[in-house]
Structures are given as structure tokens and as C-alpha cells.
Design a protein around this motif. Structure first.
Motif, short mmCIF file in Angstrom:
data_model
loop_
_atom_site.label_atom_id
_atom_site.label_comp_id
_atom_site.label_asym_id
_atom_site.label_seq_id
_atom_site.Cartn_x
_atom_site.Cartn_y
_atom_site.Cartn_z
N VAL A 137 0.86 -1.18 0.00
CA VAL A 137 0.00 0.00 0.00
C VAL A 137 0.89 1.23 0.00
CG1 VAL A 137 -1.78 1.28 1.22
CG2 VAL A 137 -1.83 -1.21 1.24
N LEU A 138 0.62 2.16 -0.92
CA LEU A 138 1.41 3.39 -1.03
C LEU A 138 0.68 4.55 -0.37
CD1 LEU A 138 2.65 3.15 -4.73
CD2 LEU A 138 3.73 2.28 -2.65
N HIS A 139 1.42 5.30 0.45
CA HIS A 139 0.90 6.50 1.09
C HIS A 139 1.75 7.68 0.63
CE1 HIS A 139 -1.63 4.31 4.09
NE2 HIS A 139 -0.72 3.37 3.88
N GLN A 140 1.11 8.74 0.19
CA GLN A 140 1.81 9.96 -0.21
C GLN A 140 1.94 10.89 0.99
OE1 GLN A 140 2.86 10.40 -3.36
NE2 GLN A 140 1.77 8.77 -4.44
N CYS A 141 3.08 11.55 1.09
CA CYS A 141 3.27 12.54 2.15
C CYS A 141 2.51 13.81 1.77
CB CYS A 141 4.75 12.83 2.33
SG CYS A 141 5.15 13.82 3.78
N HIS A 142 1.55 14.20 2.58
CA HIS A 142 0.70 15.35 2.27
C HIS A 142 1.22 16.62 2.92
CE1 HIS A 142 -2.72 18.09 3.10
NE2 HIS A 142 -3.13 17.73 1.90
N GLN B 194 7.23 16.07 14.69
CA GLN B 194 7.43 14.86 13.89
C GLN B 194 6.10 14.21 13.50
OE1 GLN B 194 11.04 12.38 14.53
NE2 GLN B 194 11.00 13.17 16.62
N LYS B 195 5.12 15.05 13.18
CA LYS B 195 3.81 14.56 12.73
C LYS B 195 3.71 14.75 11.22
CE LYS B 195 1.51 15.74 17.10
NZ LYS B 195 0.45 16.56 17.74
N TYR B 196 3.18 13.73 10.55
CA TYR B 196 3.06 13.76 9.09
C TYR B 196 1.67 13.28 8.69
CZ TYR B 196 8.11 14.30 9.08
OH TYR B 196 9.37 14.78 9.29
N VAL B 197 1.02 14.07 7.84
CA VAL B 197 -0.25 13.67 7.25
C VAL B 197 0.05 12.93 5.95
CG1 VAL B 197 -2.44 14.42 6.27
CG2 VAL B 197 -1.51 15.58 8.29
N VAL B 198 -0.49 11.73 5.82
CA VAL B 198 -0.32 10.95 4.59
C VAL B 198 -1.71 10.67 4.01
CG1 VAL B 198 1.82 9.89 5.38
CG2 VAL B 198 -0.34 8.75 5.85
N TYR B 199 -1.73 10.43 2.71
CA TYR B 199 -3.01 10.09 2.08
C TYR B 199 -2.78 8.98 1.06
CZ TYR B 199 -1.55 12.83 -2.03
OH TYR B 199 -0.88 13.29 -3.12
N ARG B 200 -3.85 8.26 0.81
CA ARG B 200 -3.82 7.19 -0.19
C ARG B 200 -5.13 7.21 -0.95
NH1 ARG B 200 -5.45 1.42 2.33
NH2 ARG B 200 -5.49 1.06 0.09
N GLU B 201 -5.08 6.68 -2.15
CA GLU B 201 -6.27 6.62 -3.00
C GLU B 201 -6.58 5.16 -3.30
OE1 GLU B 201 -5.76 9.03 -6.42
OE2 GLU B 201 -5.51 10.89 -5.28
N SER B 202 -7.84 4.77 -3.10
CA SER B 202 -8.29 3.41 -3.35
C SER B 202 -9.70 3.45 -3.90
CB SER B 202 -8.24 2.59 -2.05
OG SER B 202 -8.72 1.28 -2.26
N THR C 264 -10.14 9.09 -1.67
CA THR C 264 -8.93 9.55 -1.00
C THR C 264 -9.15 9.57 0.50
OG1 THR C 264 -8.36 10.95 -2.90
CG2 THR C 264 -7.23 11.40 -0.82
N SER C 265 -8.26 8.93 1.24
CA SER C 265 -8.35 8.91 2.71
C SER C 265 -7.06 9.46 3.31
CB SER C 265 -8.61 7.49 3.22
OG SER C 265 -7.59 6.61 2.80
N TYR C 266 -7.18 10.06 4.48
CA TYR C 266 -6.06 10.73 5.15
C TYR C 266 -5.83 10.11 6.52
CZ TYR C 266 -6.56 14.35 1.58
OH TYR C 266 -6.63 15.02 0.38
N GLN C 267 -4.56 10.13 6.93
CA GLN C 267 -4.17 9.60 8.23
C GLN C 267 -2.99 10.41 8.75
OE1 GLN C 267 -2.85 5.49 8.25
NE2 GLN C 267 -3.53 5.16 10.34
N CYS C 268 -2.89 10.55 10.07
CA CYS C 268 -1.76 11.27 10.68
C CYS C 268 -0.86 10.27 11.39
CB CYS C 268 -2.26 12.31 11.68
SG CYS C 268 -0.92 13.32 12.39
N LEU C 269 0.46 10.41 11.18
CA LEU C 269 1.46 9.58 11.82
C LEU C 269 2.42 10.47 12.61
CD1 LEU C 269 2.41 7.23 8.83
CD2 LEU C 269 0.84 6.71 10.70
N LYS C 270 2.69 10.09 13.84
CA LYS C 270 3.67 10.80 14.67
C LYS C 270 4.80 9.82 15.00
CE LYS C 270 4.36 12.75 19.30
NZ LYS C 270 4.88 14.08 19.08
N PHE C 271 6.04 10.18 14.64
CA PHE C 271 7.17 9.29 14.87
C PHE C 271 7.91 9.70 16.14
CE2 PHE C 271 6.51 9.25 10.24
CZ PHE C 271 6.25 7.90 10.08
N ILE C 272 8.29 8.70 16.93
CA ILE C 272 8.99 8.91 18.19
C ILE C 272 10.33 8.19 18.09
CG2 ILE C 272 8.89 8.68 20.70
CD1 ILE C 272 5.83 8.29 20.36
#
Length: 746
Positions: free
Chosen positions: A72-77, A83-91, A95-103
């Protein structure tokens, strides 16, 4: 037609918006520099559920539990603070969006929090990335491969232990006569060792009977300390998670998990072993290891040495002395930093090492004919004593060669000889990333410390003539031309470079302090006339099959017999420059001092006028970097590793030598190190000095051909985002090429 004209700008805005976001959003380098991160690791890494592959603007998540390893490919939005990143994918057109926080726990362990996925009409970045919208995933991302950073394990000291298998509900070796043993970071770089003593005590843990583990990353969370540990196997490293309470005393329990998951509430996984530790002390070389020691038969004499009076302890410490030429105050100067080393008549003191005490062995002819001395270290933190061998060879007034062997842990033999401690096979480098940092196979140079205004006496350089060189300055990653001349004096030589090396034509003089030859490498230790503490090594290297010599410029203590091979074949990156010799007929490919090079650099440079300008090696004070913001290359802890700011970029000149001691200790190491050193007094670090260096992290090569063919969609996604990054208008033109034909056809 009015409706069509109204829709067109909306479509353009949508596509341009995504193009602009794609051009500005990029995943951090500490994630993209790894070929892949592993997650959902279980059974000591016999099972891995997910691969995460970060590219500049694309995240590929590969589910290994599916038959076809679905990707599954997620684009960096967009990127948000923290260190929070919004990514999105199309299926299926959605189009759906998700937030990732890296520690970041280390450069090999990264935890992450994730939000739920929302559709575009529900998407608001600030709401999606709010702290209360993010949930910690129990499975961290792990890079199990090689790294150039050593992570000290959080425990320091020695403990006896017994074990309870939570899955099988079995307890082993609780009342053993000779209990299993754990020792951790007793000497810097040793890692953590579990000695199970017997197969019965080891149970079903998939380890050797005596297993050394190294820590990939350590952090504190709530009331616990977590550490991901590995056996560092060359082919397929196994992994475990060690968890223990922040509040512990001489007796405490720890859990060793087979699944690499963070188990805060103790309910996530049942697959763990409970280790019950109790600190046991061995403050001398004459102690009982077994308990109880009731008799002294042949089986007990070795483990009950104190009771049975069979100790091979320090018999006469006062009679053991280091040779007078080895005594004094010395400096080790390498690409990792500086270290002060003091050798007294019977003791060795060094920064970030415990004192080493000379002691007598049962001598033999083999030992007495060598430059060896056996040394011992005793502890008051539960660690067993260590036997080590040190070799010193004085090659000049200013240069002392030395090497330290691997440690032998007490008890060894009832009668210990010089050949036991100082056998050649005991001299070997530590595993990477430390390599020869503390213990080494080859001899390395130390420089005599000198007072203010004093200069080292020089020696013959051992080279003469003119050398025409193709130069590569490692900090600039570019080639230039250099000219080395050893004609005017046998004790000095000059190096001249064109402007591609340092921005201007420079001439520098180097004074020779010592030289030595080992195998296929001849090495010359130098300083500069200013006497400002800049010490270097010039290594002339040529194998039998080479047609020309290679010359490597390094910090002085980085030189040893294998340095040429390490640079050429083993990816050593600590050297400053490398030169290819354009062969002449003389030694090392030199030309005669009478030869002329009409096509060479101008030789009418005014050296005096340029003496105050920075050369290709020196660096002006304005180029200095605050060491407090630059993390040490080899030692990080959970609080030390926070690579959130850009790495310092050096100017055209080479970096200045770091002059503060290595091993900056931070929580939780400060308390541990202070406890360990309470009874010792190594020499104080030099005051009023600064240090600067910016190590490049190793970037692994990309995977195999099967992976490359399997995930070709990633390349297309990266290429698409690269176009948006190069010029946002390209996305607009591409959009118009699709949209306008639709309207014109109506």
C-alpha cells in the motif's frame, strides 16, 4: 457551457493543491536512509509481519502476512510540528487521510502513533493530528542491520539470576549451586552477557549458553525502561525486548519478550521470560563464585577459590611496572574524538575506561620477550574482575604505539600465564560499530602531551622527492590536484593543492613526529609548525597487485596496519582525504626533486602571507560548531538521540579536531556511570576545549532484484512526486492536458 467553466477552476485548484503539498512534504532522513524498517516482529524475528519503506515523499507498507505481500502506497501530504506527518492514499477513487507521529528512540528503533483514517470531506489536519487523536502502536519500527552508532545498554553491573518461563509456567535454576549470571557494560562496549551455565537453566530461550547481546535502542515509558536487544548475528540477527522497572535495588525482576512489542499494561503478549536478578559482588581476584562452598574437592576448587585457598590473585602488585618509555601523559586523537591516557608506573588511566592495574603473571620466556603487560580491573558494582593485555611500543620521543586485548573474565585458570592473557588471538577489534575503538588487533599511535609553547621534536619522514597526486577531499566529495614535496628537509614536507580542494591555492607544511611500517602500509605521524594540536597520519598503501600507491590522510590515532584495507574494502569513512599517486620511479611513486612539472600548480604562492588563512586541513574559528548541539557518534541513549535539527555542514575546509572526551553521558547513564566510577579516579578531561564533528550515517544499499520488480509502482509514485517538486506548474499543465479535451468534446 457555464457549468463546465465553473468546474474547471475547481479541478485545477484540487490538483494544484496536492502538487504544492507533495513538493513541500518530505519524510525525515533518519527514516529514508534505511532500505526498510521491520514491524510486527515476533518469535525473536523468526516472524516479521510488515515492512515499512520510506522514500522522500512516499511511504510503502508491505503486509507480509498476505499471500502476495500486498503493498500500500501513502503519499506525504503535509508535515506538522512534533514529527507529525499527514499521509493520504487513494483506493477505488476514494482519497483517505491519516496522521502519523514518529517517536525516535534511536537510529534503529522508532515508535509511532497513528490516527484513524478519514475521508477527504472529513479531513482537517489540526484535528487529525491532535494528541488525543493519536494512539501508540505497540509494534515499533526496527532496523536490525549494521549501524555506526553504539548504544550502551541501560543496566550496568553484574547479577546472578534465575528464570521463570511465563508461557510454560516453569521456573529453572532458582536454587542452583552455580547460578546463571548476567553482566552488562562492565567495560565500555561489552554489551550485555547472559551466562546460563547449563541447558537446563537456559530453558527454551533461543540463545547460546553464553550469549552476548547488544542494545539497539533504550527508552523510558511510564514506570519502565525498555531496550531492544540483538545477538548481532552476521546473517540473521535475532531480537528481544528487555523491560524492567525504573525503581529497582539489588534485587529486581525483568521481562525478556520474544515479541518486539511494547507491553505497557502487561496484557499484550504472554510470550516472555521473567528474569529474577540479585547483585553479587566480586571486589577482588580471590572470591567464591559458587554458593555454598562446603568442601574443596576437584569440582569445587575452581569456583570456591577463596574457601579452598586456590586463588591465583595479585601476588605482588608493587613489583609489576610499565617500562619507563611508556610512562607519561598521552593523547589518542581519532575521528571519534580525543582521549587522554595516563600511564604511571603500575596503572593506566583513560577517559571513558576504568583504571587498569599492572599485575605479575606466572612468567615464561615467551611473555618476557614481548612488550606486553597483563593488567586487571576490579569492580564494586557486581561485575567480575577482568584480565587484559596491553602492548606498548615507543617509536619516537613523541609517539607511543599501543593496543589493548579483549578481556578475559575471572575466573580463568588456577594458574594463569602470560600466554593465556596475551595470546595473539586475544588482540582483535570489537564488533561494529566500535571496531578498534577500545580493543584492537593492530597497534595505534598515541601522541605525547606537551606544555604550552612546547614543540615536539621531529624525526626523519622516510620519504623524499616530489609526488603528483589526484586528491579527493572526503568532506567535499570532489576531486582536485595536489602536489607533495619532500625535498628541502628530511624532517618536513609540504602539501600544495589547487582551488578545487579548499577554495584557493594553499601550501601547508607538515612536521614528521614518527613513522612505522606494517604489512603493506607505511605510516607517517605529523603535526603542523604552529603546534596547535593538529596531529595527522599519512598512510602509504599498496597491495602486491596494485600498480600505484594510495595515500590516505587521517587523524593520527586512526592509523593501524589494516587501515588501507578498511578504507578500500570495509567502508571505513573516518579518513579526511585520499590521494592517488601519479607514479614516478622513486619510493612510493615519487619523482626526483629535480623534476619539473610545468603543467602543475603555480609555485610562487607567498606562504607567509597566507599563514593566517585556513588551509585544506585547518579551520578558522568562525567555522567552529557548538559541541553541545552535536551528538557523539558512538554513544547515544534514549535522551541523547534527538536528530531533529539539520546536521552541521562544514565549509570548504576540513573539520577541526574534536578536543573534548568521548562518551557524553546522559540519563539514564549518568547515575550508572557515577556509581561504577565511585571508587576510581581517572584523569580529568581537558578544560576549556571545544569539539566539532558531524558524522555521516551509513546509507545501506537497496534490496534485491525480486523486491525491485515486485514493487515497481513505488518508482512511478516517486517519479510523479519528483516532477511536482521540480516545478508545480508541471502538475498544472498535466491536469490541463486531461481536463480540456473532456470539455472540448462536449
Amino acid at each position: 457551457m457555464e457549468l463546465k467553466i465553473t468546474i474547471l477552476p475547481l479541478l485545477l485548484v484540487f490538483f494544484v493543491h496536492h502538487a504544492v503539498q507533495a513538493s513541500s512534504c518530505q519524510f525525515p532522513s533518519y527514516l529514508t536512509q534505511r532500505t526498510r524498517w521491520e514491524s510486527k516482529i515476533s518469535l525473536n524475528r523468526r516472524s516479521t509481519g510488515v515492512y515499512w519503506k520510506f522514500h522522500d515523499r512516499v511511504l510503502e507498507i508491505v503486509d507480509l502476512t498476505t499471500l502476495d505481500a500486498d503493498s500500500v502506497l501513502h503519499q506525504c501530504h503535509s508535515e506538522l510540528p512534533g514529527q507529525k506527518y499527514v499521509v493520504y492514499r487513494e483506493s477505488d477513487g476514494v482519497t483517505s487521510y491519516q496522521c502519523l507521529k514518529f517517536i525516535t528512540r534511536s537510529n534503529q528503533v522508532v515508535q509511532f502513533k497513528a490516527s484513524v483514517s478519514v475521508k477527504e470531506e472529513e479531513f482537517e489536519a489540526d484535528v487529525l493530528c491532535a494528541d488525543d487523536s493519536l494512539e501508540l502502536d505497540p509494534w515499533p519500527l526496527i532496523w536490525p542491520g549494521e549501524t555506526d552508532t553504539y548504544h550502551a545498554c541501560p543496566l550496568t553491573g553484574g547479577y546472578d539470576f534465575y528464570m521463570h518461563d511465563n508461557k510454560n509456567k516453569e521456573t529453572t535454576c532458582e536454587n542452583s549451586h552455580l547460578k546463571p549470571r548476567m553482566e552488562s557494560e562492565c567495560m565500555t562496549g561489552e554489551g550485555l552477557t547472559l551466562d546460563f551455565r547449563s541447558f537446563e537453566c537456559r530453558g527454551r530461550i533461543e540463545m547460546e549458553l553464553k550469549q552476548t547481546l547488544y542494545c539497539l535502542g533504550t527508552w523510558n515509558e511510564e514506570d519502565y525502561t525498555y531496550s531492544v536487544v540483538t545477538d548481532n548475528d552476521d546473517l540473521w540477527p535475532k531480537l528481544w525486548v528487555l523491560r524492567f522497572s525504573l525503581h529497582r535495588d539489588q534485587k529486581f525482576s525483568a521481562r525478556l519478550y520474544n515479541d518486539i512489542a511494547v507491553d505497557i499494561d502487561s496484557a499484550f503478549t504472554e510470550n516472555y521470560f521473567e528474569l529474577h536478578f540479585e547483585q553479587a559482588y566480586y571486589p577482588s581476584l580471590c572470591e567464591n563464585e559458587a554458593s555454598p562452598c562446603l568442601d574443596c574437592d576437584i569440582n569445587n576448587a575452581f569456583y570456591c577459590q577463596k574457601t579452598c585457598h586456590t586463588c591465583d590473585a595479585l601476588r605482588d602488585v608493587d613489583s609489576c611496572e610499565f617500562d619507563v618509555p611508556s610512562q607519561g601523559e598521552w593523547q589518542e586523537i581519532s575521528h571519534q574524538g580525543n582521549r587522554d591516557i595516563a600511564v604511571t608506573s603500575s596503572m593506566i588511566y583513560a577517559d571513558d575506561m576504568l583504571p587498569l592495574q599492572c599485575f605479575d603473571l606466572h612468567t615464561d620466556v615467551w611473555y618476557e620477550d614481548k612488550n606486553y603487560r597483563a593488567v586487571a580491573t576490579v569492580f564494586k558494582n557486581g561485575c567480575k574482575p577482568r584480565y587484559t593485555c596491553v602492548e606498548f611500543v615507543r617509536i619516537s620521543t613523541s609517539v607511543l604505539m599501543y593496543r589493548i586485548s579483549q578481556n578475559l573474565i575471572w575466573p580463568q585458570k588456577l594458574i594463569l600465564s602470560g600466554q593465556d592473557v596475551c595470546a595473539e588471538e586475544q588482540f582483535r577489534d570489537d564488533p561494529k560499530p566500535l571496531s578498534g575503538e577500545f580493543r584492537s588487533k593492530g597497534l595505534r599511535p598515541l601522541l605525547k602531551k606537551k606544555g604550552v609553547g612546547q614543540h615536539h621534536p621531529t624525526v626523519s619522514c622516510g620519504i623524499s622527492g616530489k609526488f603528483l597526486l589526484d586528491a579527493k577531499m572526503m568532506h567535499r566529495s570532489m576531486n582536485c590536484t595536489a602536489y607533495l614535496e619532500a625535498c628541502s628537509s628530511s624532517h618536513t614536507f609540504s602539501l600544495q593543492t589547487d582551488s578545487a580542494c579548499s577554495g584557493s591555492v594553499d601550501i601547508e607544511t607538515h612536521r614528521c613526529l614518527g613513522s612505522f611500517e606494517s604489512g603493506s602500509t607505511t605510516m607517517i605521524i605529523t603535526d603542523k609548525p604552529a603546534g596547535n594540536g593538529d596531529y595527522y597520519c599519512w598512510a602509504f598503501y599498496k597491495e602486491e597487485w596494485d600498480s600505484v600507491y594510495s595515500v590516505y590522510l587521517l587523524y593520527a590515532s586512526d592509523c593501524h596496519a589494516e587501515i588501507g584495507r578498511n578504507i578500500r574494502y570495509y567502508n571505513f569513512k573516518g579518513h579526511l582525504a585520499e590521494f592517488g599517486v601519479k607514479m614516478g620511479s622513486g619510493l612510493f611513486g615519487s619523482h626526483s626533486c629535480h623534476d619539473e612539472f610545468p603543467d602543475m600548480l603555480p609555485t610562487t604562492v607567498d606562504i607567509t602571507a597566507k599563514s593566517s588563512a585556513p588551509g585544506i586541513i585547518t579551520q578558522s574559528s568562525s567555522d567552529s560548531i557548538d559541541f553541545s548541539t552535536t551528538k557523539n557518534r558512538y554513544y547515544t541513549t534514549s535522551t541523547a538521540f534527538r536528530r531533529s535539527t539539520p546536521k552541521p555542514v562544514f565549509p570548504s575546509t576540513l573539520r577541526k579536531l574534536p578536543t573534548t572526551p568521548r562518551l557524553p553521558l546522559t540519563t539514564p547513564q549518568v547515575t550508572q556511570f557515577s556509581t561504577r566510577m565511585a571508587t576510581h579516579a581517572p584523569t580529568a578531561p581537558p578544560q576549556g576545549k571545544s569539539a566539532e564533528f558531524s558524522p555521516e550515517l551509513k546509507k545501506p544499499g537497496g534490496g534485491n532484484l525480486k523486491e525491485l520488480n515486485q514493487y515497481k509502482p513505488v518508482a512511478a509514485a516517486i517519479k510523479s512526486n519528483g516532477a511536482a517538486d521540480a516545478c508545480t506548474c508541471s502538475a498544472v499543465l498535466l491536469t490541463l492536458s486531461f481536463v480540456f479535451p473532456l470539455f472540448l468534446s462536449q
